[in-house]
Design a protein around this motif. Sequence first.
Motif, PDB file in Angstrom:
ATOM      1  N   GLU A 173      -7.378  -5.033  -2.482  1.00  0.00           N
ATOM      2  CA  GLU A 173      -7.837  -4.175  -3.599  1.00  0.00           C
ATOM      3  C   GLU A 173      -9.131  -3.423  -3.340  1.00  0.00           C
ATOM      4  O   GLU A 173      -9.104  -2.310  -3.733  1.00  0.00           O
ATOM      5  N   LEU A 176      -7.581  -0.458  -1.450  1.00  0.00           N
ATOM      6  CA  LEU A 176      -6.808   0.509  -2.446  1.00  0.00           C
ATOM      7  C   LEU A 176      -8.055   1.156  -3.360  1.00  0.00           C
ATOM      8  O   LEU A 176      -7.917   2.445  -3.541  1.00  0.00           O
ATOM      9  N   SER A 180      -8.517   5.102  -3.480  1.00  0.00           N
ATOM     10  CA  SER A 180      -8.522   5.873  -4.638  1.00  0.00           C
ATOM     11  C   SER A 180      -9.456   6.623  -4.762  1.00  0.00           C
ATOM     12  O   SER A 180      -9.490   8.135  -5.381  1.00  0.00           O
ATOM     13  N   SER A 188      -1.634   2.649  -5.192  1.00  0.00           N
ATOM     14  CA  SER A 188      -1.098   1.220  -4.863  1.00  0.00           C
ATOM     15  C   SER A 188      -0.419   1.017  -3.599  1.00  0.00           C
ATOM     16  O   SER A 188      -0.183   1.916  -2.912  1.00  0.00           O
ATOM     17  N   ARG A 189      -0.153  -0.532  -3.432  1.00  0.00           N
ATOM     18  CA  ARG A 189       0.672  -0.737  -2.368  1.00  0.00           C
ATOM     19  C   ARG A 189       2.170   0.038  -2.258  1.00  0.00           C
ATOM     20  O   ARG A 189       2.666   0.470  -1.580  1.00  0.00           O
TER      21      ARG A 189
END
Length: 189
Positions: A173, A176, A180, A188-189
């Motif tokens: 997270e 990510l 972002s 996302s994955r």
Amino acid sequence: MEQRPPNRHGKERHCRLSLRYSLAPHTISETHVRALVAYAREYGVEELTLMVAAEDWNDGHLPLDWRHPWWRLLSDVIPTLRRKGFRIGINPWCTVGHADRGRRPGTDQNFTTMVSPSGRRASMIASFACLSWQEHIVQCYQMFAHLRPDVLWLEDDFRFHNHPPLDWGDFSEAMLESFSRKLGRPVSR
């Protein structure tokens, strides 16, 4: 180009021979240091790279209370080796962590761990995006830099591949969120 002394066979040397040597607090003595110096001289070693918490001495990220014995050991050994004419390198061995191998972060280490694209989560390998780990590694490198080695090694676990049990990369997270922010849109994955 730096002038190198000849090797033990009298031939010109085009590189510096560095010996990686693993030290462990409470196990090294003056006898060990004398043997290391004798060995290094016999084989023309110019630089000694002192490994911190390597291999069998590694139980994951150095906890705060473990760092100080290592620092004291290095601060005792380095001046002796310098007086003997050696260049000194320090290799802190574990940065984000090579592999889990059943290890877990210490109780004082609340690190976000790496997650593979498939969602497989590491138990010990810290995410590069983890702020707590970033503070931890900065403290480690500051501590070792104060010893003024000729070389302070960046360990090879500064990479996104080959961190078992992960299949590849870091998609935690924290990472990510970093992706972002950089892309200006959610990922996302």
